[in-house]
Design a protein around this motif. Structure first.
Motif, short mmCIF file in Angstrom:
data_model
loop_
_atom_site.label_atom_id
_atom_site.label_comp_id
_atom_site.label_asym_id
_atom_site.label_seq_id
_atom_site.Cartn_x
_atom_site.Cartn_y
_atom_site.Cartn_z
N LYS A 167 -1.05 7.25 -1.51
CA LYS A 167 -1.64 7.09 -2.85
C LYS A 167 -0.83 6.11 -3.68
O LYS A 167 -1.39 5.27 -4.41
N LYS A 168 0.47 6.19 -3.55
CA LYS A 168 1.35 5.33 -4.34
C LYS A 168 1.17 3.86 -3.98
O LYS A 168 1.35 2.97 -4.83
N MET A 169 0.81 3.57 -2.73
CA MET A 169 0.68 2.20 -2.26
C MET A 169 -0.75 1.67 -2.33
O MET A 169 -1.02 0.54 -1.90
N GLU A 170 -1.67 2.47 -2.87
CA GLU A 170 -3.07 2.05 -2.96
C GLU A 170 -3.23 0.73 -3.70
O GLU A 170 -3.99 -0.14 -3.28
N SER A 171 -2.52 0.58 -4.81
CA SER A 171 -2.69 -0.63 -5.61
C SER A 171 -2.16 -1.87 -4.89
O SER A 171 -2.60 -2.99 -5.17
N GLU A 216 9.31 2.34 0.12
CA GLU A 216 8.83 3.50 -0.64
C GLU A 216 8.89 4.77 0.21
O GLU A 216 9.18 5.86 -0.29
N ALA A 268 10.82 8.18 -0.75
CA ALA A 268 10.14 9.47 -0.79
C ALA A 268 10.96 10.56 -0.10
O ALA A 268 10.85 11.75 -0.43
N PRO A 318 2.26 11.42 0.28
CA PRO A 318 2.02 10.88 -1.07
C PRO A 318 2.26 9.37 -1.20
O PRO A 318 1.77 8.75 -2.15
N VAL A 319 2.99 8.79 -0.26
CA VAL A 319 3.21 7.34 -0.25
C VAL A 319 1.88 6.60 -0.13
O VAL A 319 1.70 5.50 -0.67
#
Length: 334
Positions: free
Chosen positions: A309-313, A177, A181, A306-307
């Protein structure tokens, strides 16, 4: 394995470690990098100290440079007991199912070694190592390598300079990711295959701490490197949990001390070796080294953070926030 069973059986009958020192317990320590890297030297230091502290009751056999197992094979070999000790990069634990370790792959989450060590040497690091036990793995320590630079055959001064390029990454969804980005195309590949892939153009570039780039001679097939310090590469020293728990308490204590002392050595030498490797790359004249300005580095940060936040889940918001708390990182201030 027969030697190990004999050793533990004799101790169970009341014999001391010294009594069986003539027929030592063998620990196979496999890793995928060269002997002259920080990890390679730290593994050799552990061997030296383990054999010294146990007075020969333990013999450590170190297998560097993927001579025993490659990236994808070594974890299974450890779980099966075919090898007793590894020091895989932290990116290797996501595919194993312990995705919290991928927090270490997040770009720009550590602003240098001081921030990093608040985590690896603190309660968060201990908690993360504990998560491996359900997989039959005992986490012993974190070893540093260093912070990564981007390399390619064209100059890299801004995120758009790697757009469309095929960049090698370890097997990590976070690193994949990260490259997306930047507009790059991530290429998952075993470390031992990277030099040839760069040489033949299968991939255009990579990310590495300087010691890895230099000792694998990647600078010979990469014309440009930029000191982005965008991510951290480190290792977790691990062992087979059943093997470790089956050791006599005296021997286990001696090995724990050897690991503690070799970890201090590993983290000290990591900085020194990366500095030396950078100078060696510069002296070779084969790779142009670029240090970005503060504004250029901020452009990389804004593209990459921003990666998180994207990888939080995937990683878990709680794990990411625990790192922020320890280091004081605040993505909203970028």
């Amino acid at each position: 394995m027969k030697i190990r069973a004999l050793f533990i059986g004799l101790v169970a009958m009341g014999l001391s470690a010294a009594a069986v020192a003539a027929d030592p317990l063998v620990i196979k320590f496999s890793h995928v990098v060269a002997n002259d890297t920080p990890k390679g030297k730290a593994a050799d230091k552990f061997k030296e100290l383990a054999e010294k502290y146990t007075k020969g009751a333990v013999k450590v056999e170190v297998y560097p440079n993927s001579t025993l197992y490659k990236d994808k094979e070594e974890m299974e070999a450890l779980q099966l007991g075919a090898v007793q000790m590894l020091a895989p990069s932290l990116a290797k634990f996501g595919p194993l199912g312990v995705k919290e370790f991928e927090v270490f792959d997040l770009p720009y989450i550590f602003d240098g070694y001081d921030d990093l060590h608040k985590v690896t040497q603190g309660p968060v690091g201990k908690q993360l190592l504990g998560k491996l036990e359900a997989r039959g793995i005992k986490g012993l320590a974190f070893w540093d390598n260093g912070f990564k630079s981007l390399s390619a055959n064209t100059p890299i001064k801004a995120p758009e300079d790697v757009k469309g390029k095929k960049l090698r990454v370890q097997s990590s969804k976070v690193l994949e990711e990260q490259m997306r980005a930047l507009g790059a195309i991530p290429q998952v590949m075993a470390f031992s295959e990277v030099y040839q892939a760069l040489q033949t153009g299968v991939v255009d570039g990579t990310e590495n701490p300087h010691s890895n780039l230099y000792t694998q001679k990647m600078h010979e097939v990469q014309k440009h490197m930029t000191l982005t310090d965008h991510g951290y590469l480190g290792y977790a020293v691990i062992t087979n949990k059943k093997f470790w728990d089956g050791l006599p308490a005296e021997v286990r204590g001696q090995l724990e001390q050897a690991m503690k002392d070799s970890t201090e050595f590993a983290n000290k030498i990591a900085r020194e070796e990366n500095d030396k490797a950078l100078e060696a790359v510069r002296a070779s004249g084969k790779t142009a080294i670029y240090k970005p300005t503060d504004a250029e580095k901020m452009a990389f940060k804004k593209a990459l953070v921003p990666v998180h936040k994207k990888m939080e889940s995937r990683i878990g918001a709680e794990t990411i926030q625990s790192i922020y708390k320890d280091t004081g990182f605040d993505p909203s201030k970028l």
